[in-house]
Design a protein around this motif. Structure first.
Motif, PDB file in Angstrom:
ATOM      1  N   LEU A 138      31.613  36.652  34.611  1.00  0.00           N
ATOM      2  CA  LEU A 138      31.614  36.704  35.902  1.00  0.00           C
ATOM      3  C   LEU A 138      30.614  37.722  36.540  1.00  0.00           C
ATOM      4  O   LEU A 138      29.979  37.500  37.490  1.00  0.00           O
ATOM      5  N   ASP A 139      30.169  38.770  35.648  1.00  0.00           N
ATOM      6  CA  ASP A 139      29.232  39.677  36.022  1.00  0.00           C
ATOM      7  C   ASP A 139      27.849  39.159  36.242  1.00  0.00           C
ATOM      8  O   ASP A 139      26.965  39.555  36.823  1.00  0.00           O
ATOM      9  N   SER A 140      27.680  37.816  35.543  1.00  0.00           N
ATOM     10  CA  SER A 140      26.356  37.254  35.891  1.00  0.00           C
ATOM     11  C   SER A 140      26.337  36.344  36.902  1.00  0.00           C
ATOM     12  O   SER A 140      25.015  35.738  37.298  1.00  0.00           O
ATOM     13  N   ILE A 141      27.376  36.097  37.796  1.00  0.00           N
ATOM     14  CA  ILE A 141      27.289  35.402  38.924  1.00  0.00           C
ATOM     15  C   ILE A 141      26.577  36.522  40.124  1.00  0.00           C
ATOM     16  O   ILE A 141      26.857  37.406  40.169  1.00  0.00           O
ATOM     17  N   ASP A 142      25.780  35.767  40.869  1.00  0.00           N
ATOM     18  CA  ASP A 142      25.059  36.425  41.858  1.00  0.00           C
ATOM     19  C   ASP A 142      26.087  37.083  42.930  1.00  0.00           C
ATOM     20  O   ASP A 142      25.498  37.890  43.874  1.00  0.00           O
ATOM     21  N   LYS A 143      27.322  36.648  43.258  1.00  0.00           N
ATOM     22  CA  LYS A 143      28.185  37.094  44.344  1.00  0.00           C
ATOM     23  C   LYS A 143      29.499  37.662  43.421  1.00  0.00           C
ATOM     24  O   LYS A 143      29.599  37.241  42.586  1.00  0.00           O
ATOM     25  N   PRO A 144      30.058  38.686  44.042  1.00  0.00           N
ATOM     26  CA  PRO A 144      31.381  39.290  43.370  1.00  0.00           C
ATOM     27  C   PRO A 144      32.348  37.999  42.883  1.00  0.00           C
ATOM     28  O   PRO A 144      32.765  37.243  44.024  1.00  0.00           O
ATOM     29  N   ALA A 145      32.726  37.804  41.926  1.00  0.00           N
ATOM     30  CA  ALA A 145      33.595  36.607  41.418  1.00  0.00           C
ATOM     31  C   ALA A 145      34.742  37.257  40.589  1.00  0.00           C
ATOM     32  O   ALA A 145      34.429  38.361  39.910  1.00  0.00           O
ATOM     33  N   THR A 146      35.884  36.484  40.351  1.00  0.00           N
ATOM     34  CA  THR A 146      36.913  36.976  39.736  1.00  0.00           C
ATOM     35  C   THR A 146      37.715  35.659  39.025  1.00  0.00           C
ATOM     36  O   THR A 146      37.173  34.656  39.513  1.00  0.00           O
ATOM     37  N   SER A 147      38.606  35.763  38.284  1.00  0.00           N
ATOM     38  CA  SER A 147      39.227  34.890  37.767  1.00  0.00           C
ATOM     39  C   SER A 147      40.767  35.079  37.284  1.00  0.00           C
ATOM     40  O   SER A 147      41.299  36.062  37.416  1.00  0.00           O
ATOM     41  N   LEU A 148      41.527  34.015  37.322  1.00  0.00           N
ATOM     42  CA  LEU A 148      42.884  34.260  37.182  1.00  0.00           C
ATOM     43  C   LEU A 148      43.298  34.944  35.765  1.00  0.00           C
ATOM     44  O   LEU A 148      44.139  35.975  35.590  1.00  0.00           O
ATOM     45  N   ALA A 149      42.714  34.582  34.765  1.00  0.00           N
ATOM     46  CA  ALA A 149      42.855  35.385  33.671  1.00  0.00           C
ATOM     47  C   ALA A 149      42.676  36.730  33.566  1.00  0.00           C
ATOM     48  O   ALA A 149      43.089  37.803  33.018  1.00  0.00           O
ATOM     49  N   VAL A 150      41.481  37.171  34.344  1.00  0.00           N
ATOM     50  CA  VAL A 150      41.019  38.522  34.322  1.00  0.00           C
ATOM     51  C   VAL A 150      42.101  39.394  35.407  1.00  0.00           C
ATOM     52  O   VAL A 150      42.495  40.371  34.890  1.00  0.00           O
TER      53      VAL A 150
END
Ligand code: BTN
Length: 238
Positions: A138-150
């Protein structure tokens, strides 16, 4: 409803568009790996591992295109918010159809219309959901991103999530086709992340700014500046 699973494909949206004539209405195509995932505004949708959702609904609601089909992405964003609620997660919608949790993007939605000459053939309505993407990716994506598992700190069962999402989609799909955005407007407004704030929107390269004051009965965004209202049908909030 038919489910087609592909171990790997360039893009589930491209697959549905290519096979539109052979696929039945309401078929769902999903995959573990997308090598050429498409995003809105010619962007890419990066593959962040096999246990995520990369899926496309093949929809053939009628023989002629109707304006209401343009709101299917907003319908799907509402469906996703309701699905996340079932996992105990509160989400917001960033106009027109990005779904955010804690201000970070958890999913992207892309609708592509298939035409043959001037005839309407159907819609490839695609959604990518970050289900099990680890924080490092997720940290490597250029915009803030999250996932359900996180968010939930546990692994998410993809098939279970897919079933919950598709059941929710088809629960009100026919009603939506008859009623349009007005049917989901209250829910959409109550989940809108941007209302009553000053925003800038990229509309095909032109930047429009103002206070986001409303969403119309057709799902358009109303900006207000110097007492003048400006209704936007498409765009990307910056
Ligand atoms: C966005 O830019 O936010 C939209 C991203 C849409 C990604 C999904 S993943 C499944 C489907 N197939 C694609 O190639 N794109 C959509």
């Amino acid at each position: 409803m038919e489910l087609i699973f592909l171990e790997e494909v360039g893009s589930t949206n491209a697959y549905v568009k290519q096979h539109m004539s052979e696929l039945s209405d309401c078929t769902i195509v999903y995959t573990s790996h997308q090598s050429d995932g498409r995003g809105r505004l010619s962007r890419k949708w990066i593959d962040t591992g096999e246990n995520n959702i990369y899926m496309t609904f093949c929809l053939k609601p009628s023989c002629e295109f109707q304006e209401i089909y343009s709101n299917l992405t907003q319908y799907l964003s509402v469906v996703l918010c309701k699905t996340l609620e079932k996992y105990g997660v509160d989400s917001k919608i960033k106009w027109p159809n990005d779904v955010l949790v804690d201000g970070k993007k958890i999913a992207g939605i892309l609708s592509e219309t298939t035409m043959q000459g001037s005839s309407f053939k159907g819609i490839a309505l695609g959604i990518g959901v970050n289900l099990n993407t680890p924080q490092t990716l997720l940290d490597s994506i250029d915009k803030p991103a999250t996932s359900l598992a996180v968010i939930l700190n546990k692994e998410i069962d993809r098939e279970e999530f897919l079933k919950t999402l598709t059941d929710e989609f088809f629960l009100n799909y026919n009603k939506f086709l008859n009623t349009g955005f007005a049917m989901i407007r209250d829910f959409y407004l109550s989940h809108a992340s941007f209302l009553n704030t000053d925003i800038s929107v990229n509309v095909l390269g032109k930047i429009e700014s103002g206070c986001a004051v409303d969403i119309t009965q057709d799902g358009a965004l109303v900006l207000e500046k110097d007492n003048i209202k400006n209704t936007l049908l498409i765009g990307d909030i910056l």
